[in-house]
Structures are given as C-alpha cells and as structure tokens.
Motif scaffolding. Structure first.
Motif, PDB file in Angstrom:
ATOM      1  N   ASN A 163       5.947  -5.270   3.642  1.00  0.00           N
ATOM      2  CA  ASN A 163       4.689  -6.007   3.560  1.00  0.00           C
ATOM      3  C   ASN A 163       4.265  -6.605   4.898  1.00  0.00           C
ATOM      4  N   THR A 172       0.486   0.251   8.474  1.00  0.00           N
ATOM      5  CA  THR A 172       0.322  -0.223   7.097  1.00  0.00           C
ATOM      6  C   THR A 172       0.874   0.817   6.131  1.00  0.00           C
ATOM      7  N   SER A 174       0.988   1.074   2.219  1.00  0.00           N
ATOM      8  CA  SER A 174       0.488   0.426   1.019  1.00  0.00           C
ATOM      9  C   SER A 174       1.573   0.363  -0.044  1.00  0.00           C
ATOM     10  N   GLN A 176       1.271   1.307  -3.068  1.00  0.00           N
ATOM     11  CA  GLN A 176       1.255   2.580  -3.799  1.00  0.00           C
ATOM     12  C   GLN A 176       2.045   3.651  -3.052  1.00  0.00           C
ATOM     13  N   LYS A 212      -0.547 -12.544  -0.865  1.00  0.00           N
ATOM     14  CA  LYS A 212      -0.595 -11.129  -0.493  1.00  0.00           C
ATOM     15  C   LYS A 212       0.742 -10.437  -0.770  1.00  0.00           C
ATOM     16  N   TYR A 216       1.365  -7.388  -3.357  1.00  0.00           N
ATOM     17  CA  TYR A 216       2.028  -6.164  -2.889  1.00  0.00           C
ATOM     18  C   TYR A 216       3.208  -5.824  -3.808  1.00  0.00           C
ATOM     19  N   GLU A 219       1.937  -4.645  -7.242  1.00  0.00           N
ATOM     20  CA  GLU A 219       1.322  -3.322  -7.157  1.00  0.00           C
ATOM     21  C   GLU A 219       2.389  -2.241  -6.969  1.00  0.00           C
TER      22      GLU A 219
END
Length: 474
Positions: A163, A172, A174, A176, A212, A216, A219
């Motif tokens: 993260n 980055t 993600s 996903q 955040k 993260y 998700e």
C-alpha cells in the motif's frame, strides 16, 4: 476460590503513600480471553542481510550465534522486508550483487533457520512485474532450488507493504492486481509438491488505522485475495508525529493505547471477510522505516516499554503470531551482543505461554497483563503477571488473591541507573552480559507474601509458581 468479575468500581483501589502509589491487583481467572502458543513471539531477518552481503559473511559455526538463536526457539522467522520486493535469484551466481543472490546465500539462510530451530517464512519479489501483474518466473527458480535441496518453507509472502509502493518505488500496485498476484502465487506453489500445503500469508499492508490502507486491505480481500490466503498478515509500528523523538515518546500511555484501535480494525475486518483465517502481525516493532524516530533510542532500554506493552495488548487479541523486527538489528548488535530487547523477548518466551486473562485493575500508567506460565519453566498451574510502570514514582502492587504465596520477580531496569536510555539492561539489579558464548544466568528474586514494589519507569514479570490456576493446569 478464584475472584469473579464484578464492577470495576468495587474492585479498583489506587492510593498515594509516602513512597509512591499502591494498587490492589485483581485478575479475572474465570474466563481466559485468548490462548497463545509457544511460537506466539517470532522474529525476522531482513532481506537486506541477504542482498547486501551480511548473510554471506555470517559465521554459522559461531557458538555465540547458536546460543542466541536457539534460545528464541521455537519461533517463526520471517525473512522479508523492503528489499524482498525486488530481490531475484540467479542459480549460476556465487554470492550476491545488486539485489541478486546466488544459491550460497539462500543455503546459508536455510542453515541458520535450521540450527536455530526456527520455522521459515519467506517473502517473494512482487515488484518483479510484467504487463501490470507479478511475474512469477524468478520465483519458480527459487522454488525449484528450494525443492531440490529439500528446504521446507512453512509460509510464503508476496511483497512488503504494497500500500506504500508509490512512496517507495514510484509504483502503484492496486489491491485488485495484488489479489490476482496472490492467486498466481497459490497456483505456482501447487507446481511443487513440497509447497502445496505451505501457508500463504498476506497482504502485508501497514498503517491500517489510515482510511486508504483499510480500503486497500478490504478491496484486496474482496477481489480474490481471501481465496489465496491461509493467514492474514499485516505490519505495525508506532509513528511519532514529531521527528524530534524524546524519551517521553517511549513511555506514553496514550501512544500505547493507540495500538488497540489498530488491532480492532485488523480483527473486525478479518472477521467480516475471512473469519476462518488466523491473524498475524507478521512484521512489527516499535518505530521504524518511514516513521520519524531516533534509532539511538530505539535500541536502548527505554524501547522495552513499547515492546512489552505491544506483546500484552496483542496477547489479549485474536492475533496468533507476532514477528519482531529484527534479529540482526533490533535484538543483536553488529558484534552479536544482545541488546536490551533481546533479553526482554527471551524472558517473555521463557515465562509466558497459554491462556491469557484480563486484569481489570490496569491503568494507563501502570499497565498489567496476565497469562499462564510457560510449562517448560514452571509447573503447570503457575501464573505470570507482567507489569509496565510508566509512572514517575514507585508503585507497590498487592496480589490479593494469592496471600502468603511465593512470588518470583524478574524486574528489568536500565543497566545504568542514571540513564533510562542505556544500551544495557539489568535483571533484579544485576546487569545482563554474556560470558563468551554463554547467556547470563537470569534467576528470579523470590519474595514471600503477596506484595512487591516496582521502581518508577521499569517493567518486569512476576511468576506465582503455586497459583494453581485451573486454565493453566491443562
């Protein structure tokens, strides 16, 4: 008869005396709040010791190293960290160069874990990517080498604190994409019979109190990560708001209490999305990395207040394992001499194991935790209470349930009575120092009765050998 839980108003008593404070300590022994096994506290070896040559230079024949490593067994050892993100393996290389390691480095890492009796957790290189996803080709080479050598690896991880990759690598990944990567790892492990049942631990995020990070984490679990994991692993460090850290930071009850919020988030999210999975603090310590801090203070006696309290709070939670950063930095110095927190960790492992109990009489500045005593050190039924006194005055504690009982005291103070930030530590007044390759004796101070006094700004353990606690006799 054991005390039963009643109103805190009726059982809590703290009052001033001419010499300090006095507290009547009550422990709820009727209903344990958790259970912790012998490997609750583990350690880490940072990957930087592999990629920058320290592992290659390590003398595995050193009797001193054997003594220090074996004393912390049984444990998990997590080999990982920031440098694991892009470490690669080259089967034809001799040694290490530029984040690439050869067989001799991994062999030495494995031999260290074996001589110590540690179970291995190995962190893999998630920053090695192709077309937006993790490229497992180099990991296959690592697993092929491990498998050919017969190296058992209990758990694998994929990356370190994804993260905050943008801050570390201007990259980055993600949530996903990371979930996809973990599913790939699960598939890759199935290609190697030796690792089909190895644990997968992740997602290794940090700072879960930040919105955040929580988003993260959630998700990742919702996007398939939950199906890849066999245990949830996150990181935690205390981060001071002011870069000019002073001694007060390490004895701040409000800061210590902030860990409760972190643990609440971790446990509640895990229970909602992966209730069947165990939860770990797979890398943790006090201050580290991007958190502003003063390393000179991190390595002294005063750091033990935060560490022991973290062990107490996590022991009461659903967290099953805590891996302390790091064996060759925070716990030992460059000469393999134990730092104060090595001795603290060693005492904890020797004295604490099994059922965990609530201590309602704990306060913000006199913090107390209770657990069964390690049956390897005392007979079953014994109870260990560990106390952290961050008051500026002495505190006399009375264990009312255990009148006229023997108390074995293991009180840790600064090795220099005039300097709480000393790099040495004393047990019951005697400075702890190794003699050659031998650890110092660490005997208790025995008192009879049910009261003892703790000096200001100290911490330690009290074992009640004849407590005869039913939950500790099992």
């Amino acid at each position: 008869m054991f005390w039963k839980t009643i109103s805190l108003y009726h059982i809590f008593l703290i009052f001033g005396t001419s010499s300090g404070l006095a507290m009547d300590v009550r422990i709820d022994l009727q209903q344990p709040v958790a259970e912790k096994g012998p490997k609750f506290v583990g350690i880490t070896v940072d990957t930087r010791y592999l990629v920058y040559g320290q592992m290659s230079a390590l003398d595995l024949s050193s009797p001193k190293l054997h003594t220090l490593a074996r004393a912390l067994s049984p444990s998990y050892v997590r080999v990982g960290g920031t440098d694991a993100d892009d470490m690669v393996f080259n089967a034809t290389m001799n040694g290490w160069f530029n984040h690439t390691v050869g067989p001799s480095v991994l062999e030495k890492m494995w031999r260290l874990s074996q001589l110590a009796g540690w179970d291995l957790i190995f962190d893999l290189n998630v920053v090695v990517r192709k077309n937006g996803y993790w490229d497992p080709s180099n990991t296959r080479e690592i697993l092929k080498f491990f498998s050919q050598q017969g190296y058992v690896v209990d758990c694998f991880q994929l990356g370190n604190e994804p993260n905050v990759f943008e801050m570390k690598y201007n990259l980055t990944v993600s949530a996903q994409a990371l979930a996809h990567d973990y599913l790939t790892l699960k598939s890759v492990l199935q290609e190697f019979p030796l690792y089909r049942n190895s644990c997968i631990l992740g997602p290794e995020v940090t700072r879960i109190t930040q919105t955040k990070t929580r988003e993260y984490f959630i998700e990742f679990l919702k996007s398939g990560g939950a199906q890849a994991l066999t245990a949830v692993g996150v990181h935690h460090y205390f981060c001071p708001g002011d870069p000019a850290v002073n001694l007060g930071f390490f004895t701040n009850g409000t800061l210590m209490d902030s860990l409760k919020e972190e643990l609440d988030y971790l446990v509640s999210i895990s229970r909602q999305y992966v209730p069947q999975l165990p939860v770990w603090l797979s890398e943790t310590g006090t201050t580290f990395g991007s958190c502003p801090g003063t390393p000179d203070l991190d390595l002294t006696y005063i750091n033990g207040f935060l560490w022991l309290d973290k062990l107490g709070l996590t022991s009461q939670s659903a967290v099953q394992h805590v891996n302390r950063q790091g064996f060759f930095s925070d716990l030992l110095d460059d000469n393999l001499d134990p730092r104060p927190e090595y001795y603290l960790t060693l005492l904890y492992k020797r004295l604490v194991q099994g059922a965990v109990f609530r201590v309602p009489t704990t306060t913000r500045n006199v913090r107390m935790y209770a657990s069964c005593t390690n049956p390897d050190s005392y007979s079953k039924g014994a109870l260990t209470v560990y106390v952290i006194n961050i008051e500026t005055i002495d505190v006399t504690l009375t264990l009312s349930e255990f009148k006229e009982q023997q108390l074995d005291l293991y009180m840790l103070t600064s090795g220099d009575p005039e300097d709480i930030s000393s790099r040495s530590v004393a047990l019951n007044g005697d400075e702890l120092k190794m003699t050659g390759s031998e650890l110092p004796p660490m005997p208790s101070r025995i008192v009879t009765g049910n009261s003892f006094t703790m000096a200001a700004k100290t911490f330690g353990f009290v074992v009640i050998p004849n407590a005869n606690v039913p939950a500790c006799r099992r």
